[in-house]
Design a protein around this motif. Structure first.
Motif, PDB file in Angstrom:
ATOM      1  N   VAL A  35      27.374  51.120  25.628  1.00  0.00           N
ATOM      2  CA  VAL A  35      26.856  49.844  25.116  1.00  0.00           C
ATOM      3  C   VAL A  35      27.431  48.679  25.921  1.00  0.00           C
ATOM      4  CG1 VAL A  35      26.844  48.280  23.119  1.00  0.00           C
ATOM      5  CG2 VAL A  35      26.363  50.714  22.806  1.00  0.00           C
ATOM      6  N   SER A  36      28.724  48.757  26.259  1.00  0.00           N
ATOM      7  CA  SER A  36      29.338  47.720  27.092  1.00  0.00           C
ATOM      8  C   SER A  36      28.626  47.626  28.431  1.00  0.00           C
ATOM      9  CB  SER A  36      30.816  48.018  27.339  1.00  0.00           C
ATOM     10  OG  SER A  36      31.508  48.064  26.131  1.00  0.00           O
ATOM     11  N   PHE A  37      28.365  48.780  29.014  1.00  0.00           N
ATOM     12  CA  PHE A  37      27.704  48.812  30.324  1.00  0.00           C
ATOM     13  C   PHE A  37      26.304  48.208  30.245  1.00  0.00           C
ATOM     14  CE2 PHE A  37      25.004  50.986  33.473  1.00  0.00           C
ATOM     15  CZ  PHE A  37      25.661  50.612  34.628  1.00  0.00           C
ATOM     16  N   ILE A  38      25.533  48.615  29.229  1.00  0.00           N
ATOM     17  CA  ILE A  38      24.163  48.096  29.089  1.00  0.00           C
ATOM     18  C   ILE A  38      24.203  46.580  28.860  1.00  0.00           C
ATOM     19  CG2 ILE A  38      22.095  48.144  27.634  1.00  0.00           C
ATOM     20  CD1 ILE A  38      22.689  51.173  27.184  1.00  0.00           C
ATOM     21  N   SER A  39      25.183  46.114  28.057  1.00  0.00           N
ATOM     22  CA  SER A  39      25.319  44.673  27.824  1.00  0.00           C
ATOM     23  C   SER A  39      25.570  43.936  29.133  1.00  0.00           C
ATOM     24  CB  SER A  39      26.471  44.389  26.860  1.00  0.00           C
ATOM     25  OG  SER A  39      26.280  45.068  25.649  1.00  0.00           O
ATOM     26  N   GLY A  40      26.444  44.506  29.969  1.00  0.00           N
ATOM     27  CA  GLY A  40      26.748  43.898  31.261  1.00  0.00           C
ATOM     28  C   GLY A  40      25.522  43.844  32.154  1.00  0.00           C
ATOM     29  N   VAL A  41      24.744  44.929  32.141  1.00  0.00           N
ATOM     30  CA  VAL A  41      23.524  44.970  32.968  1.00  0.00           C
ATOM     31  C   VAL A  41      22.544  43.895  32.506  1.00  0.00           C
ATOM     32  CG1 VAL A  41      21.484  46.350  33.542  1.00  0.00           C
ATOM     33  CG2 VAL A  41      23.755  47.394  33.638  1.00  0.00           C
ATOM     34  N   ILE A  42      22.369  43.767  31.182  1.00  0.00           N
ATOM     35  CA  ILE A  42      21.432  42.759  30.653  1.00  0.00           C
ATOM     36  C   ILE A  42      21.901  41.351  31.021  1.00  0.00           C
ATOM     37  CG2 ILE A  42      20.498  41.729  28.531  1.00  0.00           C
ATOM     38  CD1 ILE A  42      20.604  44.558  27.286  1.00  0.00           C
ATOM     39  N   PHE A  43      23.210  41.117  30.862  1.00  0.00           N
ATOM     40  CA  PHE A  43      23.779  39.798  31.186  1.00  0.00           C
ATOM     41  C   PHE A  43      23.551  39.468  32.673  1.00  0.00           C
ATOM     42  CE2 PHE A  43      27.861  37.196  31.792  1.00  0.00           C
ATOM     43  CZ  PHE A  43      27.329  36.053  31.218  1.00  0.00           C
ATOM     44  N   ALA A  44      23.857  40.446  33.538  1.00  0.00           N
ATOM     45  CA  ALA A  44      23.702  40.233  34.978  1.00  0.00           C
ATOM     46  C   ALA A  44      22.239  40.004  35.352  1.00  0.00           C
ATOM     47  CB  ALA A  44      24.264  41.424  35.747  1.00  0.00           C
ATOM     48  N   LEU A  45      21.333  40.786  34.736  1.00  0.00           N
ATOM     49  CA  LEU A  45      19.902  40.600  35.016  1.00  0.00           C
ATOM     50  C   LEU A  45      19.463  39.197  34.618  1.00  0.00           C
ATOM     51  CD1 LEU A  45      18.203  43.956  33.895  1.00  0.00           C
ATOM     52  CD2 LEU A  45      18.270  42.992  36.197  1.00  0.00           C
ATOM     53  N   GLY A  46      19.912  38.751  33.451  1.00  0.00           N
ATOM     54  CA  GLY A  46      19.547  37.415  32.977  1.00  0.00           C
ATOM     55  C   GLY A  46      20.033  36.338  33.930  1.00  0.00           C
ATOM     56  N   LEU A  47      21.286  36.464  34.374  1.00  0.00           N
ATOM     57  CA  LEU A  47      21.854  35.475  35.298  1.00  0.00           C
ATOM     58  C   LEU A  47      21.124  35.501  36.636  1.00  0.00           C
ATOM     59  CD1 LEU A  47      25.659  36.060  34.593  1.00  0.00           C
ATOM     60  CD2 LEU A  47      24.305  34.084  33.889  1.00  0.00           C
ATOM     61  N   GLY A  48      20.817  36.718  37.104  1.00  0.00           N
ATOM     62  CA  GLY A  48      20.152  36.847  38.403  1.00  0.00           C
ATOM     63  C   GLY A  48      18.721  36.338  38.373  1.00  0.00           C
ATOM     64  N   ILE A  49      17.950  36.759  37.359  1.00  0.00           N
ATOM     65  CA  ILE A  49      16.539  36.367  37.277  1.00  0.00           C
ATOM     66  C   ILE A  49      16.411  34.856  37.068  1.00  0.00           C
ATOM     67  CG2 ILE A  49      14.443  36.560  35.870  1.00  0.00           C
ATOM     68  CD1 ILE A  49      15.304  39.519  35.337  1.00  0.00           C
ATOM     69  N   SER A  50      17.310  34.282  36.256  1.00  0.00           N
ATOM     70  CA  SER A  50      17.178  32.864  35.927  1.00  0.00           C
ATOM     71  C   SER A  50      17.619  31.953  37.068  1.00  0.00           C
ATOM     72  CB  SER A  50      17.999  32.547  34.680  1.00  0.00           C
ATOM     73  OG  SER A  50      19.369  32.716  34.943  1.00  0.00           O
ATOM     74  N   GLY A  51      18.407  32.471  37.990  1.00  0.00           N
ATOM     75  CA  GLY A  51      18.841  31.654  39.127  1.00  0.00           C
ATOM     76  C   GLY A  51      20.262  31.121  39.002  1.00  0.00           C
ATOM     77  N   MET A  52      20.976  31.520  37.924  1.00  0.00           N
ATOM     78  CA  MET A  52      22.364  31.062  37.752  1.00  0.00           C
ATOM     79  C   MET A  52      23.282  31.556  38.873  1.00  0.00           C
ATOM     80  SD  MET A  52      23.007  29.100  35.097  1.00  0.00           S
ATOM     81  CE  MET A  52      24.739  29.327  34.668  1.00  0.00           C
ATOM     82  N   THR A  53      22.872  32.641  39.558  1.00  0.00           N
ATOM     83  CA  THR A  53      23.709  33.191  40.632  1.00  0.00           C
ATOM     84  C   THR A  53      23.409  32.533  41.976  1.00  0.00           C
ATOM     85  OG1 THR A  53      22.078  34.954  40.922  1.00  0.00           O
ATOM     86  CG2 THR A  53      23.979  35.462  39.543  1.00  0.00           C
ATOM     87  N   ARG A  54      22.500  31.537  41.992  1.00  0.00           N
ATOM     88  CA  ARG A  54      22.162  30.867  43.253  1.00  0.00           C
ATOM     89  C   ARG A  54      22.670  29.429  43.234  1.00  0.00           C
ATOM     90  NH1 ARG A  54      16.500  30.571  43.850  1.00  0.00           N
ATOM     91  NH2 ARG A  54      16.112  31.597  41.862  1.00  0.00           N
ATOM     92  N   PRO A  55      23.774  29.149  43.954  1.00  0.00           N
ATOM     93  CA  PRO A  55      24.387  27.819  43.918  1.00  0.00           C
ATOM     94  C   PRO A  55      23.426  26.655  44.194  1.00  0.00           C
ATOM     95  CG  PRO A  55      25.867  29.347  44.976  1.00  0.00           C
ATOM     96  CD  PRO A  55      24.581  30.096  44.746  1.00  0.00           C
ATOM     97  N   PRO A  56      22.488  26.770  45.159  1.00  0.00           N
ATOM     98  CA  PRO A  56      21.606  25.613  45.384  1.00  0.00           C
ATOM     99  C   PRO A  56      20.809  25.241  44.126  1.00  0.00           C
ATOM    100  CG  PRO A  56      21.417  27.189  47.188  1.00  0.00           C
ATOM    101  CD  PRO A  56      22.232  27.848  46.113  1.00  0.00           C
ATOM    102  N   LYS A  57      20.423  26.257  43.352  1.00  0.00           N
ATOM    103  CA  LYS A  57      19.658  25.993  42.132  1.00  0.00           C
ATOM    104  C   LYS A  57      20.539  25.342  41.072  1.00  0.00           C
ATOM    105  CE  LYS A  57      16.297  28.082  38.998  1.00  0.00           C
ATOM    106  NZ  LYS A  57      15.160  27.203  39.337  1.00  0.00           N
ATOM    107  N   VAL A  58      21.786  25.831  40.953  1.00  0.00           N
ATOM    108  CA  VAL A  58      22.722  25.251  39.976  1.00  0.00           C
ATOM    109  C   VAL A  58      23.011  23.793  40.335  1.00  0.00           C
ATOM    110  CG1 VAL A  58      25.094  25.364  39.104  1.00  0.00           C
ATOM    111  CG2 VAL A  58      23.782  27.477  39.428  1.00  0.00           C
ATOM    112  N   ILE A  59      23.214  23.527  41.631  1.00  0.00           N
ATOM    113  CA  ILE A  59      23.521  22.152  42.060  1.00  0.00           C
ATOM    114  C   ILE A  59      22.307  21.250  41.841  1.00  0.00           C
ATOM    115  CG2 ILE A  59      24.061  20.760  44.116  1.00  0.00           C
ATOM    116  CD1 ILE A  59      25.996  23.142  44.884  1.00  0.00           C
TER     117      ILE A  59
END
Lengths: 61, 158
Positions: free
Chosen positions: B5-29
């Motif tokens: 469950v911890s692993f699946i939670s981490g995967v969902i969290f990472a997917l959300g951050l990646g798809i939304s653009g939170m992992t791309r600094p130019p978008k955050v800035i």
């Protein structure tokens, strides 16, 4: 690269000192209606906007 | 099961951050650049995440105990101290300067980009320095806990 290193130091020390980041305060804390998290979120948003303003519109052109 | 469950939670969290653009600094800035070419889309990510957790948190608290732990550990503090204000201001300044906050930075390590590694190494150093006794702290005493500081900072104890 130097800017990224400074940014990393600030993020690391700041999240420890302030006990949270965008996930901890911004999402989890605000959703629980925590007073500390709402204050922290307002402060880090304001600081982020201020720094981006300085970097993009005062220092850079 | 708990680990799964911890692993699946981490995967969902990472997917959300990646798809939304939170992992791309130019978008955050761009999200923080009110005076420039403002990109408000990340506000929907934060509001969306808050909405989901607002409901799920209340549902989860109807249970006497969590499914995978003996008790809930929910932050109880409500005092506003200088550590909170100064820490949030430092974090916000670093977030605006680098475009990374801790969760997305760790997620972005998967890209293998040297810039991400520099940021995360500096972030770990910042966490370590802050955990040293007598550094930065205005009002609190703390136990030696640098070893798990990385895990703690991604959560919150507000």
């Amino acid at each position: 690269m130097e800017a990224l290193a400074v940014a990393g130091l600030l993020v690391g020390a700041g999240t420890r000192l302030g006990n949270g980041c965008t996930s901890g305060h911004g999402v989890c804390g605000v959703a629980r209606l925590s007073r500390r998290s709402m204050v922290a979120t307002a402060v880090f948003m304001a600081a982020g906007v201020t720094v981006v303003y300085i970097v993009n519109h005062v220092l850079g052109a | 099961m708990k680990s799964l469950v911890s692993f699946i939670s981490g995967v969902i969290f990472a997917l959300g951050l990646g798809i939304s653009g939170m992992t791309r600094p130019p978008k955050v800035i761009a999200f923080l650049d009110f005076a420039g070419n403002w990109d408000p889309s990340l506000a929907f990510v934060m509001v969306g995440a808050i909405a989901v957790y607002f409901v799920c948190y209340r549902l989860s608290r109807k249970r006497p105990t969590p499914i995978f732990a003996d008790k809930f550990s929910v932050p109880q503090r409500s005092d506003i101290d200088w550590n909170l204000i100064a820490g949030a201001a430092m974090f916000g300044a670093g977030w605006g300067l680098g475009g990374f906050c801790p969760g997305p930075a760790i997620t972005a390590l998967a890209s293998g980009a040297p810039s991400v590694m520099i940021f995360v190494a500096a972030m770990a150093a910042g966490m370590y320095v802050e955990s040293l006794p007598g550094r930065f702290s205005w009002s609190r005493t703390r136990a030696p806990e640098a070893a798990y500081s990385t895990l703690r900072a991604v959560r919150d104890d507000s």
